[in-house]
Design a protein around this motif. Structure first.
Motif, PDB file in Angstrom:
ATOM      1  N   GLY A   1     -15.143  -8.090   6.573  1.00  0.00           N
ATOM      2  CA  GLY A   1     -14.291  -8.775   5.600  1.00  0.00           C
ATOM      3  C   GLY A   1     -14.727  -8.522   4.167  1.00  0.00           C
ATOM      4  N   LYS A   2     -15.351  -7.382   3.954  1.00  0.00           N
ATOM      5  CA  LYS A   2     -15.930  -7.100   2.638  1.00  0.00           C
ATOM      6  C   LYS A   2     -15.216  -5.968   1.905  1.00  0.00           C
ATOM      7  N   LEU A   3     -13.986  -5.708   2.274  1.00  0.00           N
ATOM      8  CA  LEU A   3     -13.244  -4.645   1.601  1.00  0.00           C
ATOM      9  C   LEU A   3     -13.015  -4.989   0.133  1.00  0.00           C
ATOM     10  N   PHE A   4     -12.747  -3.956  -0.651  1.00  0.00           N
ATOM     11  CA  PHE A   4     -12.245  -4.167  -2.000  1.00  0.00           C
ATOM     12  C   PHE A   4     -10.758  -3.826  -1.959  1.00  0.00           C
ATOM     13  N   VAL A   5      -9.948  -4.740  -2.427  1.00  0.00           N
ATOM     14  CA  VAL A   5      -8.501  -4.552  -2.396  1.00  0.00           C
ATOM     15  C   VAL A   5      -8.018  -4.170  -3.789  1.00  0.00           C
ATOM     16  N   THR A   6      -7.307  -3.082  -3.872  1.00  0.00           N
ATOM     17  CA  THR A   6      -6.721  -2.647  -5.138  1.00  0.00           C
ATOM     18  C   THR A   6      -5.232  -2.907  -5.054  1.00  0.00           C
ATOM     19  N   ALA A   7      -4.761  -3.872  -5.813  1.00  0.00           N
ATOM     20  CA  ALA A   7      -3.371  -4.295  -5.639  1.00  0.00           C
ATOM     21  C   ALA A   7      -2.534  -4.068  -6.881  1.00  0.00           C
ATOM     22  N   ALA A   8      -1.256  -3.807  -6.652  1.00  0.00           N
ATOM     23  CA  ALA A   8      -0.316  -3.725  -7.770  1.00  0.00           C
ATOM     24  C   ALA A   8       1.069  -4.120  -7.277  1.00  0.00           C
ATOM     25  N   GLY A   9       1.796  -4.787  -8.148  1.00  0.00           N
ATOM     26  CA  GLY A   9       3.130  -5.262  -7.816  1.00  0.00           C
ATOM     27  C   GLY A   9       3.526  -6.381  -8.775  1.00  0.00           C
ATOM     28  N   GLU A  10       4.700  -6.944  -8.550  1.00  0.00           N
ATOM     29  CA  GLU A  10       5.138  -8.037  -9.422  1.00  0.00           C
ATOM     30  C   GLU A  10       4.158  -9.201  -9.318  1.00  0.00           C
ATOM     31  N   PRO A  11       3.837  -9.837 -10.451  1.00  0.00           N
ATOM     32  CA  PRO A  11       2.830 -10.901 -10.451  1.00  0.00           C
ATOM     33  C   PRO A  11       3.096 -12.005  -9.419  1.00  0.00           C
ATOM     34  N   GLU A  12       4.337 -12.411  -9.266  1.00  0.00           N
ATOM     35  CA  GLU A  12       4.619 -13.484  -8.302  1.00  0.00           C
ATOM     36  C   GLU A  12       4.326 -13.058  -6.869  1.00  0.00           C
ATOM     37  N   ALA A  13       4.672 -11.840  -6.572  1.00  0.00           N
ATOM     38  CA  ALA A  13       4.416 -11.330  -5.224  1.00  0.00           C
ATOM     39  C   ALA A  13       2.917 -11.237  -4.975  1.00  0.00           C
ATOM     40  N   ILE A  14       2.227 -10.732  -5.973  1.00  0.00           N
ATOM     41  CA  ILE A  14       0.773 -10.611  -5.853  1.00  0.00           C
ATOM     42  C   ILE A  14       0.163 -11.992  -5.606  1.00  0.00           C
TER      43      ILE A  14
ATOM     44  N   LEU B   1      -4.156 -13.752   1.426  1.00  0.00           N
ATOM     45  CA  LEU B   1      -4.333 -12.740   2.479  1.00  0.00           C
ATOM     46  C   LEU B   1      -5.419 -11.739   2.054  1.00  0.00           C
ATOM     47  N   PHE B   2      -5.405 -11.363   0.784  1.00  0.00           N
ATOM     48  CA  PHE B   2      -6.438 -10.444   0.288  1.00  0.00           C
ATOM     49  C   PHE B   2      -7.817 -11.085   0.449  1.00  0.00           C
ATOM     50  N   GLU B   3      -7.869 -12.389   0.185  1.00  0.00           N
ATOM     51  CA  GLU B   3      -9.162 -13.072   0.284  1.00  0.00           C
ATOM     52  C   GLU B   3      -9.695 -13.069   1.710  1.00  0.00           C
ATOM     53  N   ALA B   4      -8.780 -12.995   2.662  1.00  0.00           N
ATOM     54  CA  ALA B   4      -9.216 -12.983   4.065  1.00  0.00           C
ATOM     55  C   ALA B   4      -9.811 -11.635   4.478  1.00  0.00           C
ATOM     56  N   ILE B   5      -9.369 -10.582   3.822  1.00  0.00           N
ATOM     57  CA  ILE B   5      -9.829  -9.261   4.279  1.00  0.00           C
ATOM     58  C   ILE B   5     -10.888  -8.645   3.381  1.00  0.00           C
ATOM     59  N   GLY B   6     -10.996  -9.144   2.157  1.00  0.00           N
ATOM     60  CA  GLY B   6     -11.888  -8.449   1.234  1.00  0.00           C
ATOM     61  C   GLY B   6     -12.814  -9.378   0.484  1.00  0.00           C
ATOM     62  N   GLN B   7     -13.803  -8.781  -0.137  1.00  0.00           N
ATOM     63  CA  GLN B   7     -14.717  -9.574  -0.951  1.00  0.00           C
ATOM     64  C   GLN B   7     -14.172  -9.770  -2.350  1.00  0.00           C
ATOM     65  N   ARG B   8     -13.256  -8.911  -2.767  1.00  0.00           N
ATOM     66  CA  ARG B   8     -12.701  -9.027  -4.104  1.00  0.00           C
ATOM     67  C   ARG B   8     -11.445  -8.178  -4.188  1.00  0.00           C
ATOM     68  N   SER B   9     -10.490  -8.673  -4.975  1.00  0.00           N
ATOM     69  CA  SER B   9      -9.317  -7.829  -5.179  1.00  0.00           C
ATOM     70  C   SER B   9      -9.104  -7.609  -6.667  1.00  0.00           C
ATOM     71  N   PHE B  10      -8.538  -6.451  -6.979  1.00  0.00           N
ATOM     72  CA  PHE B  10      -8.294  -6.057  -8.355  1.00  0.00           C
ATOM     73  C   PHE B  10      -6.815  -5.777  -8.518  1.00  0.00           C
ATOM     74  N   VAL B  11      -6.216  -6.420  -9.496  1.00  0.00           N
ATOM     75  CA  VAL B  11      -4.806  -6.157  -9.755  1.00  0.00           C
ATOM     76  C   VAL B  11      -4.737  -5.152 -10.899  1.00  0.00           C
ATOM     77  N   VAL B  12      -4.178  -3.976 -10.614  1.00  0.00           N
ATOM     78  CA  VAL B  12      -4.239  -2.902 -11.608  1.00  0.00           C
ATOM     79  C   VAL B  12      -2.911  -2.614 -12.294  1.00  0.00           C
ATOM     80  N   GLY B  13      -1.886  -3.399 -11.995  1.00  0.00           N
ATOM     81  CA  GLY B  13      -0.625  -3.156 -12.678  1.00  0.00           C
ATOM     82  C   GLY B  13       0.526  -3.826 -11.973  1.00  0.00           C
ATOM     83  N   GLU B  14       1.684  -3.747 -12.594  1.00  0.00           N
ATOM     84  CA  GLU B  14       2.873  -4.373 -12.014  1.00  0.00           C
ATOM     85  C   GLU B  14       3.698  -3.386 -11.203  1.00  0.00           C
ATOM     86  N   GLU B  15       3.425  -2.122 -11.409  1.00  0.00           N
ATOM     87  CA  GLU B  15       4.104  -1.121 -10.589  1.00  0.00           C
ATOM     88  C   GLU B  15       3.217  -0.814  -9.389  1.00  0.00           C
ATOM     89  N   PRO B  16       3.719  -0.995  -8.189  1.00  0.00           N
ATOM     90  CA  PRO B  16       2.884  -0.763  -6.999  1.00  0.00           C
ATOM     91  C   PRO B  16       2.161   0.578  -7.006  1.00  0.00           C
TER      92      PRO B  16
END
Lengths: 294, 294, 294, 294
Positions: free
Chosen positions: C129-142, C148-163
């Motif tokens: 459960g220590k993955l790093f999640v790199t996420a992008a998408g509309e803020p509300e969706a994120i 869910l990201f918290e369940a699979i990873g140790q940290r997630s990074f939101v890098v933009g609004e475009e997936p």
């Protein structure tokens, strides 16, 4: 022979004209109809649709890339749907090996025949009927269209029975030309920064070791920094290197020099090279070396 | 003209022979004396020392590399110590730009003249007196030795007043040839793995776009996998690419294709390529692609 | 949260397990059903079809490549056809920027939402459960899927609004790891041929300048020549470099180091590397240098 | 221990200071005497000549390159002529493998000992006494100078009995750092042109896979485009890559990534990069991609 010709850019128009001059009955089609009308004086019939250009024993296609070819081949009223049984689709475009393989199967599935026949030569060579045709396909199909090749080119080479072989050879040929451009670009940057005049240098090269037209033509463009108008535009060169690399990838053939060319073309395109001749890649070494671009 | 000739390898012997045939009075020197004796029948006088070969108005040196040239030029009884005032040292070896610059200064400092005149052509070309001579130096010195160039070559090119310019041009020329070898190696690997016969492919190339002797000669060697005996050995090719890169480094000229060639030559030498022709570099792409080496 | 999870390879199974452990209601789907059944003990419901896995507020996809993802998304009964309005497709696969752009448009067109969330970490990291999640998408969706990201990873990074931004970052990350592999491979070949023990060398590197796990993990595999079993197989590495290059091509960004990696991967695959870990690329420099492969 | 220290640039001054702090009796020499005088307050004795700095049991040299080191070692009054029998020359400079081999022989020939001990760390690290020392030489000599290493570094690594091994390791280490710079430069160019903020991207990288100081330090400089003042100047980076390539050449080890770096450094130097930090190489990918340089 009654044939069709689809795709009337500078290359296609010249080829169609030579087919007409050789006495063939040619129905031409182009997306923008004016280029088709321009050949009426040469004896061409104008097709209003792709399908109308597919009523003879063979149809040439000469288009810019995979997408453009697929657009006329696939779908309702496309070449596949329109060509008669046993008729031959002669693809003269420089396309991917993958599309060539796909078309080979698709035409066979509906009882048509597919010959790949990409050509070497710039537009002025096409106009003179002096192209080199690299052909591949079933021997009978090749034999049937050989008179057409004779109308457009000075010589044709049959490189295999699988059409894709001709596409691979064509792509490799453009890779070789681009390699000449890069090597001349580096050599000229080196000697120029060392104080030697690049025109004088080119004269030495082409008078001694490198007398072939490729060195003269591209060396001259690079030495003159004359990349406009484009005889063969940079995006087309980039496309061909991409297709050569893709062919290498499918076959697990590493191509480090092609990779270098890939990056050169992207650098050129990232700096406004869209409309330049592909030989402009030959000025990048000088630019990296801090030489002026005059 | 009374001249000396130092360095009687395959190239040097052929050049000295042609100088003798043209009527010049040539005193020859070679480290292993038998090669000098072999030219007595052609009319050569044999020098027992470097100094004895330096008593005329000019002396040619034709040696394998910087170290070999420096060994005959520098030190007691060397060319610098032995040549008369105003006499001309004609350096035909492929040497570094840096050594050429150094010799230019050293000869000038003692009132002698230095002309760089490296040549293009394999041994059989030298034997036929058909070399291309790339010369640079002071105009008067060049003029004085022009009859000598005419004896050994079919044409000479004067590329500048600084001797190093000729060395730079020579190195760049060998880089261009090596680039041809690499590009043919990659192209042949690609088409061969795609099912095209590489001899047939080469025939197509040299009948169309690439008719110059360089493509025919090296393409043939690569297609035949015939790298032994070496017309120009791999270590010499590696040396010349190294010198081209060094020249580029001194001038801040990046040369990515030359860098690729550098690594190819090292790979070849790391796998027993010491005695092979430098065109063996053209088989490495096929090896990387997993093709057999036959 | 009621969700679906499609694609139960080693990574997907570990992620789905962690989602279950965190209390989510997870319906799992895999082409070969046994891998889905294996999660029943963890509380998973097994979907017989892709559509059955698309009935919750979100569905994860974790598949090998573009084709595999497209196969479950497009067509009758695919994710696009099955997901409810406003539900979220979370694509955790390492896919092309081009497919990400396409899916963004397609989901939007039918009122669904698309979030790209590729992950960094090898299977054992996923299991922890220590993955790093790199996420992008509309803020509300994120925001909606952050638990869910918290369940699979140790940290997630939101890098933009475009997936696609997340996909680009993921590809660039794999490029960086592959660069480490290549650089270590070259450095180790150099010092080893110079007489230095490569394990001792790696110990020095990781104790000093390069303490990060990437250097330890991959350096260890290279020093040990332990490329089997594959934690991340060479064809997947090759795919990611290809996608990074394709992204660069679409943006006109030359990437010479990625090009070098491309050719390395093809060399590896041309020599039976299909089943090896991608770090086997790190042994190619030694091979080119003529070092034994033990 | 009574020792000498020759070469008081930023690195050398910091090292000499730490040797003094550790209680050693240090006589310092620098070409421009003011830098030597500056250490008097720390307890240093100032030597007027190289020879005066060679009267102890060991002498450190910390100079910019091969030429600078050779200038103090060779000739009348140089280290070789001045050092006592059995005394130890500790060469901390980053020099060529070839010079290291030569010095090993020369010192042995006159009964002196030679230890190569290049260091990793930027000037601020040297000031903190936290360098990493990479040492090689005869075990007894190494043992004798170990207390000196403890004074300047946090840890030392003995990599072999031949001094050149340490130089090779040092060069390979700088190659690895330069590889990080290039890979980050390409990755940042790619994501930035794709719309991702490069500072945010670097934060992600260094928080996840690439936590080592090298990534943080150089990534930060690249993201900030802060290449002035230079912690380690571009010409020094270029020199080290040149020496790594030269070492590879002597051993027949092809190093394609080092070759790429070579060309990057030359491009940088051809565009006024003389005074920039070597991490400026990391901005060239962005430049090639047509991104602004802010």
């Amino acid at each position: 022979m009654k044939i069709g010709f689809i795709g009337l850019g500078r290359m296609g128009s010249a080829m169609a004209t030579n087919l007409l001059k050789a006495g063939h009955d040619v129905t031409v089609y182009n997306r923008s109809r004016d280029k088709a009308e321009a050949l009426v004086g040469e004896g061409a019939k104008v097709a209003a649709t792709v399908a109308e250009a597919c009523r003879g024993g063979a149809v040439f296609t000469m288009l810019a890339n995979d997408d453009a070819l697929s657009a006329v081949v696939h779908g309702d009223g496309g070449v596949l749907a329109s060509l008669q049984r046993n008729a031959i689709h002669i693809s003269a475009s420089t396309i991917s090996v993958a599309l060539s393989e796909r078309l080979t199967k698709e035409h066979a599935a509906v009882g048509q025949r597919f010959v790949a026949a990409p050509v070497f030569g710039r537009p002025e060579v096409a106009a003179a009927g002096k192209l080199f045709v690299t052909a591949a396909g079933e021997p009978e199909a090749i034999e049937a269209v050989t008179p057409l090749f004779e109308a457009i080119g000075q010589r044709s080479f049959v490189v295999g029975e699988e059409p894709k072989s001709a596409n691979l050879v064509k792509l490799s040929g453009n890779f070789l030309i681009a390699s000449v451009i890069e090597s001349l670009g580096e050599a000229m940057a080196l000697v120029e920064k060392g104080g030697v005049d690049r025109h004088q240098y080119l004269d030495l090269l082409t008078s001694t070791l490198f007398g072939s037209p490729v060195y003269k033509t591209y060396g001259g463009l690079i030495a003159d920094r004359k990349f406009n108008p484009a005889g063969f535009a940079a995006p087309l060169g980039q496309k061909d290197i991409r297709l050569a690399l893709a062919a290498g990838e499918a076959l697990n053939v590493p191509l480090p020099l092609a990779s270098l060319l890939r990056d050169r073309f992207l650098t050129l395109l990232a700096h406004g090279g869209e409309d330049l001749d592909w030989s402009a890649v030959g000025a990048l070494a000088a630019k990296d070396a801090g030489l002026g671009q005059d």
